[in-house]
Design a protein around this motif. Structure first.
Motif, short mmCIF file in Angstrom:
data_model
loop_
_atom_site.label_atom_id
_atom_site.label_comp_id
_atom_site.label_asym_id
_atom_site.label_seq_id
_atom_site.Cartn_x
_atom_site.Cartn_y
_atom_site.Cartn_z
N LYS A 142 -12.31 -6.72 70.91
CA LYS A 142 -11.47 -5.68 70.83
C LYS A 142 -11.23 -5.32 72.28
CE LYS A 142 -13.21 -2.45 68.31
NZ LYS A 142 -13.26 -1.28 67.63
N HIS A 195 -19.00 -10.18 70.66
CA HIS A 195 -17.86 -9.40 70.85
C HIS A 195 -18.25 -7.96 71.17
CE1 HIS A 195 -15.94 -11.41 66.79
NE2 HIS A 195 -16.46 -12.36 67.65
N GLY A 240 -12.47 -12.55 70.13
CA GLY A 240 -12.56 -11.55 69.17
C GLY A 240 -12.93 -10.46 69.53
N LYS A 279 -11.77 -10.78 57.99
CA LYS A 279 -11.89 -9.72 58.69
C LYS A 279 -13.43 -9.49 59.17
CE LYS A 279 -8.92 -6.92 56.49
NZ LYS A 279 -8.21 -5.78 56.39
N TYR A 285 -5.80 0.23 65.72
CA TYR A 285 -6.46 0.22 67.08
C TYR A 285 -5.55 0.35 68.32
CZ TYR A 285 -10.49 -2.52 64.89
OH TYR A 285 -11.63 -2.76 64.12
N HIS A 297 -8.90 -3.00 61.79
CA HIS A 297 -7.52 -2.42 62.23
C HIS A 297 -6.46 -2.70 61.13
CE1 HIS A 297 -3.99 -2.44 64.64
NE2 HIS A 297 -3.55 -3.64 63.90
N TRP A 305 -16.98 -7.90 58.55
CA TRP A 305 -17.57 -6.56 57.85
C TRP A 305 -16.22 -5.59 57.65
CZ3 TRP A 305 -21.76 -7.24 55.16
CH2 TRP A 305 -22.61 -8.32 55.50
N TYR A 321 -17.42 -3.47 71.20
CA TYR A 321 -16.53 -2.61 70.40
C TYR A 321 -16.25 -1.39 71.11
CZ TYR A 321 -18.39 -5.47 66.57
OH TYR A 321 -18.68 -6.55 65.52
N ARG A 354 -18.20 1.53 63.55
CA ARG A 354 -17.97 0.31 64.18
C ARG A 354 -17.46 -0.98 63.20
NH1 ARG A 354 -21.86 -3.76 64.19
NH2 ARG A 354 -22.07 -4.16 66.55
N PHE A 355 -17.75 -0.69 61.98
CA PHE A 355 -17.15 -1.78 61.22
C PHE A 355 -15.79 -1.55 60.59
CE2 PHE A 355 -21.99 -1.63 60.70
CZ PHE A 355 -22.12 -2.78 60.85
N ILE A 356 -15.20 -0.38 60.87
CA ILE A 356 -13.80 -0.06 60.46
C ILE A 356 -12.97 -1.12 61.03
CG2 ILE A 356 -11.91 1.58 59.90
CD1 ILE A 356 -14.04 3.80 60.30
N PHE A 394 -7.54 -10.46 68.42
CA PHE A 394 -7.87 -11.31 67.13
C PHE A 394 -6.58 -11.55 66.61
CE2 PHE A 394 -8.64 -6.82 66.41
CZ PHE A 394 -7.74 -6.38 65.47
N GLU A 395 -6.56 -12.55 65.89
CA GLU A 395 -5.37 -12.90 64.73
C GLU A 395 -5.21 -11.68 63.88
OE1 GLU A 395 -3.68 -16.45 62.67
OE2 GLU A 395 -3.68 -16.88 64.78
N CYS A 396 -4.17 -10.92 63.73
CA CYS A 396 -4.30 -9.78 62.63
C CYS A 396 -4.19 -10.38 61.41
CB CYS A 396 -3.36 -8.65 63.15
SG CYS A 396 -3.64 -7.07 62.12
N GLN A 397 -4.95 -9.74 60.50
CA GLN A 397 -4.96 -10.06 59.14
C GLN A 397 -4.58 -8.84 58.43
OE1 GLN A 397 -5.91 -13.38 57.85
NE2 GLN A 397 -6.52 -14.22 59.83
N CYS A 398 -4.16 -7.76 58.99
CA CYS A 398 -4.05 -6.48 58.41
C CYS A 398 -3.35 -6.39 56.98
CB CYS A 398 -3.66 -5.36 59.23
SG CYS A 398 -1.94 -5.35 59.68
C1 LIG Z 1 -14.60 -2.97 65.31
S1 LIG Z 1 -14.87 -4.33 64.43
C2 LIG Z 1 -14.54 -4.13 62.98
C3 LIG Z 1 -15.79 -4.86 62.13
C4 LIG Z 1 -15.88 -5.95 62.23
N1 LIG Z 1 -14.82 -6.81 60.95
C5 LIG Z 1 -17.09 -6.63 61.95
O1 LIG Z 1 -17.35 -7.70 61.10
O2 LIG Z 1 -18.02 -6.38 62.67
C6 LIG Z 1 -13.37 -5.24 65.32
C7 LIG Z 1 -13.28 -6.62 64.92
O3 LIG Z 1 -13.11 -6.98 63.48
C8 LIG Z 1 -12.20 -8.11 63.31
N2 LIG Z 1 -10.88 -7.56 62.86
C9 LIG Z 1 -10.60 -6.13 62.52
N3 LIG Z 1 -9.38 -5.95 62.12
C10 LIG Z 1 -9.07 -7.20 61.99
C11 LIG Z 1 -7.62 -7.45 61.45
N4 LIG Z 1 -6.71 -6.53 60.97
N5 LIG Z 1 -7.60 -8.72 61.28
C12 LIG Z 1 -8.49 -9.86 61.66
N6 LIG Z 1 -9.43 -9.17 62.05
C13 LIG Z 1 -9.82 -8.02 62.24
C14 LIG Z 1 -11.65 -8.60 64.61
O4 LIG Z 1 -12.76 -9.53 64.92
C15 LIG Z 1 -12.23 -7.25 65.53
O5 LIG Z 1 -12.60 -7.72 66.83
#
Ligand SMILES: C[S@@+](CC[C@H](N)C(=O)[O-])C[C@H]1O[C@@H](n2cnc3c(N)ncnc32)[C@H](O)[C@@H]1O
Length: 478
Positions: free
Chosen positions: A466, A345, A464, A303, A425, A383, A305, A347, A379-381, A439-443
């Motif tokens: 959003k 990317h 990737g 995921k 999101y 989904h 950050w 945001y 911006r780092f939170i 993105f492929e969700c890894q939640c």
């Molecule tokens: C708002 S940013 C969140 C911060 C991001 N992880 C970063 O490193 O900057 C959104 C991006 O984070 C990643 N991301 C967020 N939630 C995710 C999830 N549930 N599964 C996989 N990637 C995720 C995706 O690449 C997405 O486009």
């Protein structure tokens, strides 16, 4: 010699004056973003040298090139760590192409021209240099009341953005803040002290049904929070508005826009503001005081950050706002087209919570926030589908109309120390027609909406990015 051909070192006194004025403006623009003149000056000097005094290349897009150049040392650092110099070389080559200007091959890349002191470390740091795993004890650069640390344990590339504590208009967004726009009836001129202690709630509670959204402990009331959670989980059961001329669709195709996919009319919190008579300690001023809980940005496999809270957070706690540049949807669409080319990317979050109250919105009134280049910790939170632990709630402060408003994150339940903070999101993972593949969700949620995609992957290029559009009218457009 035309004005733009003049060198920054021209002996013409008029040119010097004009350059001084331009320099002052550039320094002031960067200072507004929290970058000190000491950091900006050498980068600016090198840019002027590189662009042969062509200020228009530096000034365009609200000094985007200058901001980029301040970040470039971070690229250089990565290249050095990886034993390659390709990053800077590519950046300079890219600039040559983009600006269509002549740059001598023997000219040093910007980052190399930048003296070591301008790297964004020490007091102005985004990340510490010269370590395999990045660590920064305050990504806010002192712009918030609290420090927010960043720690990397898996070798992620440092984030490239500039921390800003408040939203800032990019260019065309119409965001008028004026006392005259706030009528005496929609604020509490007569109040003193803390509005929450009043026997009869003041006018500022009108938006939330005559009761304040906050408890005296500074948490959201259960009633207000539960109503917001309910609306987010079941948007179809609540008022879903379809615009006559949807700004999102118009931005995509002005001549032949597709029908609106729907927007949820959402509940707003209204906080007391400048025209109100109460004090800054008033209990109806929570979001405007900024984040107070200790947060940390950390790295996660899969995921990137992510954000966690260092301490325990009770249900209904304010965590932070979503901060970014205020853009019109047309500006965002154009930006996205460019970022698709660069595979960068973005945001963005749409400010569409009240589009339903007006028939037709002008372009400059249909707004969104983009935290790609400038943003805060939000911006780092990441989904999480459905059972995220945060909820985003619109907050009205300085503008009574809801074209522009704030987006604040609150906890939906009690949160343990070091638990990852997530929000939904609102992505429709089945929307295969969207130009940008999600993105492929890894939640990891048992309610993950990306189940079908995993079963039958769709072959589309993954950027990737959003998404800002959602076909189901779900609450957040990313
Ligand atoms: C708002 S940013 C969140 C911060 C991001 N992880 C970063 O490193 O900057 C959104 C991006 O984070 C990643 N991301 C967020 N939630 C995710 C999830 N549930 N599964 C996989 N990637 C995720 C995706 O690449 C997405 O486009």
């Amino acid at each position: 010699m035309t004005t733009h051909q003049r060198d920054s070192k021209s002996s013409d006194p008029r040119a010097t004056n004009s350059n001084e004025l331009k320099q002052r403006k550039a320094l002031s623009a960067m200072e507004d973003l929290g970058i000190s003149p000491e950091v900006v000056k050498p980068v600016l000097y090198n840019l002027l040298k590189l662009y042969r005094g062509r200020w228009e290349l530096i000034e365009e897009e609200n000094y985007q090139t200058l901001a980029d150049a301040i970040f470039e040392p971070l690229d250089e650092k990565k290249s050095i760590a990886e034993g390659s110099t390709s990053s800077n070389t590519n950046t300079v080559k890219h600039k040559k192409r983009r600006k269509n200007i002549q740059v001598d091959d023997d000219m040093e890349p910007i980052a190399k021209l930048t003296r070591p002191g301008v790297h964004l470390d020490n007091s102005n740091s985004l990340v510490q240099r010269n370590s395999k795993f990045h660590h920064d004890n305050d990504i806010t650069r002192g712009t918030e009341k609290i420090k927010i640390s960043l720690i990397d344990e898996i070798g992620l590339e440092p984030p490239k953005f500039l921390y800003i504590p408040q939203n800032i208009s990019y260019q065309d967004a119409y965001v008028p803040f004026s006392l005259a726009r706030i009528s005496d009836e929609s604020c509490c001129l007569e109040c003193t002290g803390d509005c929450l202690s009043l026997r009869v709630p003041c006018a500022c509670s009108r938006e939330t049904g005559g009761e304040f959204a906050y408890t005296p402990q500074g948490l959201l009331t259960d009633d207000f929070l539960n109503a917001c959670i309910d609306m987010n989980l079941e948007p179809q059961n609540h008022h879903l508005f379809h615009c006559q001329y949807c700004p999102l669709e118009k931005a995509k195709n002005a001549d032949n826009p597709e029908p609106c996919k729907g927007h949820l009319l959402r509940k707003f919190i209204k906080e007391c503001w400048r025209k109100c008579g109460c004090t800054m300690d008033c209990g109806n001023r929570v979001v405007q005081r900024g984040p107070t809980r200790e947060l940390q940005v950390f790295s996660m496999e899969g995921k990137g950050w992510a954000v966690r809270s260092v301490g325990y957070l009770p249900k209904g706690s304010f965590v932070c706002e979503y901060i970014g540049e205020i853009l019109t949807n047309t500006e965002l669409y154009e930006r996205n087209k460019r970022s698709l080319k660069n595979e960068r990317h973005t945001y963005p979050v749409s400010l569409d919570a009240d589009w339903g109250s007006e028939q037709v919105l002008k372009d400059e009134e249909a707004l969104c926030l983009d935290a790609t280049h400038f943003g805060n910790v939000a911006r780092f939170i990441n989904h999480r589908c459905f059972d995220s632990n945060l909820i985003e709630i619109p907050v009205e402060m300085e503008t009574p109309h809801h074209h522009y408003y704030h987006i604040a994150f609150f906890t939906k339940r009690n949160i343990d120390p070091y638990e990852e903070l997530t929000w939904d999101y609102g992505i429709d993972f089945e929307d295969v027609d969207h130009p940008i593949k999600a993105f492929e969700c890894q939640c990891g949620s048992s309610y993950c909406r990306d189940v079908k995609r995993k079963a039958a992957p769709i072959k589309k290029k993954e950027f990737g990015v959003k998404r800002i559009a959602s076909s189901s009218g779900s609450k957040t457009k990313l």
